[in-house]
Every structure is written in C-alpha cells, then in structure tokens.
Design an enzyme around this catalytic site. Structure first.
Site, mmCIF file in Angstrom:
data_model
loop_
_atom_site.group_PDB
_atom_site.id
_atom_site.type_symbol
_atom_site.label_atom_id
_atom_site.label_comp_id
_atom_site.label_asym_id
_atom_site.label_seq_id
_atom_site.Cartn_x
_atom_site.Cartn_y
_atom_site.Cartn_z
ATOM 1 N N SER B 16 0.847 -1.195 0.000
ATOM 2 C CA SER B 16 0.000 0.000 0.000
ATOM 3 C C SER B 16 0.882 1.244 0.000
ATOM 4 O O SER B 16 1.726 1.392 -0.892
ATOM 5 C CB SER B 16 -0.946 -0.060 1.207
ATOM 6 O OG SER B 16 -1.867 0.972 1.177
ATOM 7 N N HIS B 43 -2.508 -0.936 -3.502
ATOM 8 C CA HIS B 43 -3.660 -0.048 -3.296
ATOM 9 C C HIS B 43 -3.446 1.221 -4.105
ATOM 10 O O HIS B 43 -2.386 1.825 -4.054
ATOM 11 C CB HIS B 43 -3.817 0.315 -1.812
ATOM 12 C CG HIS B 43 -4.138 -0.875 -0.959
ATOM 13 N ND1 HIS B 43 -3.911 -0.901 0.388
ATOM 14 C CD2 HIS B 43 -4.671 -2.085 -1.280
ATOM 15 C CE1 HIS B 43 -4.305 -2.071 0.878
ATOM 16 N NE2 HIS B 43 -4.746 -2.821 -0.117
ATOM 17 N N ASP B 136 -4.563 -4.730 5.612
ATOM 18 C CA ASP B 136 -4.834 -5.632 4.488
ATOM 19 C C ASP B 136 -3.655 -6.589 4.278
ATOM 20 O O ASP B 136 -2.499 -6.200 4.408
ATOM 21 C CB ASP B 136 -5.074 -4.794 3.222
ATOM 22 C CG ASP B 136 -5.739 -5.606 2.124
ATOM 23 O OD1 ASP B 136 -6.420 -6.594 2.441
ATOM 24 O OD2 ASP B 136 -5.580 -5.231 0.948
#
Ligand SMILES: C[S@@+](CC[C@H](N)C(=O)[O-])C[C@H]1O[C@@H](n2cnc3c(N)ncnc32)[C@H](O)[C@@H]1O
Lengths: 279, 196
Positions: B16, B43, B136
């Site tokens: 991310s 992401h 995540d």
C-alpha cells in the site's frame, strides 16, 4: 500436503452440492458462477452463521427460506453507482445517441440493473438528449429485493457527492441537483425519471430472450459468470437485439473470445460498446 | 534449467502506502527466466488508470500486464490488479475480477487475492506483505501459511509505512522477515528451488 489438497477438494464438492440443492429447491442457478468469488461469499455467510461446513449449510438453505434469502443477497453483488465509469457515458452520448436520434421509437434493456442507478443515469442522459418521449426502458434483475429499491430511486445521502462528480465527468448538461430532492439522510430521485421505465424480474441464467431491443446494458454482471454461462448470456443478448442494436458491457468484460463476436462490430474498445451487424 | 518444475509456481504481493518505491526494489531485480507468475495488489485510487503497468514495464525484464478477467496465469509474468477491482485466482489457475464491496477499505484487496491464490496454489505459493498503512494482507497471509505456502514480510524497520507489515507479523508466525533490498534476490533463489 496431499491431505490439505484433498480437504480443499472435499470442501469444493460440498459447495457444489449446496449450489445444486439451491437450484433444485428454489430454481436459482449459481452453478455456473465464477467459483473463487462464490466460495468467498458463502464462506462469509458460513462463518457468521456459525455453521461448520457446507453440508450443514445445504440443510439450512433447503429448510429455512429466510436463510436462503440471505444467501441470495450474498451471492448477488449489488454494488453500483450512478454514471459509473463516467467516460463510458460520454461515449454513449457521442457514439450511440446519434443513431437513436434517427429512430422514431426505441427500446433499452438494463440487464442486472441492481438498485437502479444505471437506469436513472441513462434516463437522465436520454432526457437531456430530448429522446425521452421516444423510448421504453426495461430494467431487470433476478434479485426482487434490489428491484424494489430500484423502483423507489431513493439512495443514501452520502453517495450524492460521488454521483455528482461522475455526472459532471460524464458530460452532463444540467446541474445534477435538478434531478433529486434530499432530506437529512436520503436523496430522492425525481419520479419523472421513471416515466418510461418498466422494472421486472429476469434471471439471465435461466430465463429467455427479451425481444427486439435497440440498446442492451449489461455491465458488471458477466464478470461473475464462468465462460460457459457468459457465452449463453451473450447468445441471449445477440438474439434479443435488433440489427444495428448496441450492446454495452462492463469495462473489464469482453466479447473477444465469444463465438457471438462474429455478429458484432466493436464501436468503442475501452468502453466495451459493441454493435450488432445488419447482415 | 527447466524452472517450471520447481517447487514454487507463483508469488503474491500486497502493498500500500510507499508501494511503488518498494516494488522498484523488487520487480526489476527479477531476471527474464524467473519462471514464476507474480500477482500484485497495490492499493491505488479508483481512477489510477494504467500507471503501474506502464511504469514497471519500462524497468522490468519480466512482462508486466494489468490482470484481465478469466485469463490463464502465465509463468514469468507480473500481473497488477486493476484499480477499483478485486483480483482473485481460480483453482484452474486463471484470474478473475470482481466489483464486490471494498475489503479492509480497499479494492483491490490483498486479502482477497491471497486467500483465493492460497487455495489455488497451496504449497506452491509465496506470499509477501510489504509497506502499507492498514491491515490488508494479514489474514490472507495467514491462510497462505495454513495451506503450506511460504510467507515473507518486509521488516518494519525497512518499511516506509509499518502498519501493514506489523499486522501481518501479529497475525501469524511468518517464515521470513526481510529488509526490502533482500527480497528480490531471495525470490530469485527460491525460483530455482526444487521439490524436496
Ligand atoms: C455488480 S451489480 C452491477 C449493477 C450495474 N449494472 C452496474 O454496472 O453498476 C450486478 C447485478 O447483477 C445481478 N445479477 C447477478 N446474477 C444475475 C442473474 N443471473 N440474472 C439477473 N441479474 C443478475 C445482481 O443482482 C446485481 O444487481
């Protein structure tokens, strides 16, 4: 390690029996949906329901209709928005609308319309292009609960910012606020947007041709189907379209590998707009 | 050497905040004959376009593509999950995309990729969690471990954002905690490893 693989296969077998049971008990056919996705959704329900395995889930699904209804909601992903992929609607205005303007009357079908956002987006577009009086829009989904939401056209207030931004990017000609009123929690779309829309239940996996359409929208639905079911549904669309009619798919869906493709020409590659040949 | 017969077949990466800089230290290190498929969830904003693919195509020896729906996963190819879609792996080792709700506030989500890839590849999978500012990837990495795959987490001290590596380290006992610069070369040695 062989054991773990065998366990996964056993589990997959149980899952397939569950889908078979749902089909035979309720007529909803999920047997040809994309597997990894289906498993994730069922796994979610299994966990929150405290069930040990899919065999237990089969039993509950067969005997408990309310439980089945929640499974149905889990398996039909209703995520949607107004003017989703704004650049797509821009292309509809530029490439599809000029043809529609040459027709005295035309029919549009939204297959898998979810809570109606896509339908109202098109209704707005057609109104702005002064085509509203010449159209009949059919909006279908297999999920009755989501269809009843679609008929109301009432959405959470916090979605409006995104819808407005999308509308502006899509080439909208008015102020988006002309199309709704709001209370403290909802936006309520103008009921006149529904004047030319008929909502009804239709299951793409099991129901038949929906006749003589000039435009079909089926966006972000085929992505949930396996190749065989995709092929079946594309065939159904091909048969439901007039010569020269348009088919609009989702951005990541494509007709490229389908045998139906020979009956179509590509109108916009990125936007996935196709046109049925006249022969 | 016929690398296709090695122990591992695929690598999944979840990353991310700080991801592009981190991936730059890994993907360009991998040689043309790497032989494993790589599937990456970075992401990215919904209208991120094709930026990742263009950026890494230029610097990688491997082919870099955006993952499409229902395509056979090829060895030696890097697949990026498209912005605003979840990327899943089917048992038949094909890709699948969905527009399901966000998971861990993310779409694409690393957990979705990891959990489905774990079931498709079992012990032939390598899972990696890199820098990022949310949770995540942690649950998915645990699932990879449970099904016999190899798990790697970027050392928090070498990560631009530590939350994601820390969450993974908390969720399971990972096999390797590596500094960013070590990950690429380590993957190259794993790619030639054979079934014991
Ligand atoms: C992700 S939504 C897409 C909504 C909208 N078309 C869009 O692109 O924003 C998918 C919709 O397809 C519907 N659907 C799934 N399977 C179906 C089937 N077999 N027949 C009819 N509709 C189906 C679901 O109920 C859901 O509303």
């Amino acid at each position: 390690m062989v054991k773990k693989k065998q366990l996964l296969e056993n589990e997959q077998l149980e899952l397939e029996l569950l889908l078979e049971g749902i089909y035979r008990r309720y007529g909803y056919d999920f047997r040809d949906y994309a597997k990894a996705h289906t498993k994730r959704r069922l796994e979610y329900r299994r966990t929150i329901s405290g069930l040990n395995n899919y065999a237990e889930m089969l039993h509950q699904a067969i005997y408990d209709e309310d439980f089945f209804t929640s499974l149905l909601l889990d398996l039909s992903i209703n995520v949607t928005e107004m003017f989703r992929d704004p650049w797509f609607y821009k292309e509809v205005r530029e490439l599809v609308v000029p043809h529609l303007k040459t027709y005295p009357f035309f029919k549009v079908w939204h297959a898998g319309c979810s809570a109606g956002q896509e339908v109202y987006s098109m209704a707005i577009l057609l109104e702005e292009e002064e085509l509203k009086e010449r159209t009949q829009i059919y909006a279908t989904d297999f999920n009755e609960r989501i269809l009843s939401q679609a008929k109301k056209g009432i959405y959470p207030l916090d979605s409006i910012r995104q819808y407005t931004a999308n509308y502006l990017k899509s080439g909208g000609l008015q102020s988006f606020s002309d199309y709704y009123t709001a209370d403290d929690r909802h936006v309520i779309l103008k009921s006149s947007l529904r004047e030319r829309v008929l909502f009804s239940s239709h299951n793409l996996a099991t129901d038949g041709v929906f006749g003589e359409m000039n435009v079909i929208f089926c966006r972000n639905v085929l992505i949930y189907f396996n190749k065989e079911l995709q092929e079946r549904v594309l065939q159904l669309f091909c048969e439901s379209l007039c010569p020269g009619g348009f088919l609009c798919l989702g951005t990541k869906e494509s007709m490229k590998f389908s045998t139906v493709m020979e009956h179509f020409e590509e109108v916009a590659a990125r936007e996935k707009i196709y046109r049925k040949k006249r022969r | 050497m016929a690398k296709k017969s090695g122990k591992y077949q695929a690598v999944v990466i979840g990353v991310s905040a700080g991801g592009i800089a981190a991936l730059e230290k890994i993907l360009p290190v991998l040689p043309e004959d790497f032989g494993l498929a790589l599937l990456v969830v970075q992401h990215i904003s919904a209208d991120g376009g094709n930026y990742l693919v263009e950026h890494f195509s230029a610097s990688c020896a491997l082919e870099v593509v955006e993952a499409a729906d229902k395509e056979r996963i090829q060895q030696g190819t890097v697949y990026f999950a498209p912005p605003n879609y979840h990327l899943l792996v089917e048992r038949a080792k094909t890709t699948a995309l969905t527009v399901d709700a966000k998971v861990n506030y993310a779409r694409p989500s690393a957990d979705v990729l990891f959990e489905t890839a774990a079931e498709a590849y079992c012990d032939a999978l390598i899972g990696i969690v890199l820098t990022g500012a949310n949770n995540d990837g942690a649950a998915g990495l645990a699932r990879i471990k449970q099904l016999g795959g190899l798990t790697i987490v970027q050392s928090p001290k070498s990560a631009e954002a530590t939350v994601m590596p820390m969450a993974a380290l908390k969720a399971l006992t990972v096999d390797h905690v590596l500094d960013l610069e070590e990950i690429g070369p380590f993957l190259v040695t794993l790619a030639t490893k054979r079934e014991e």
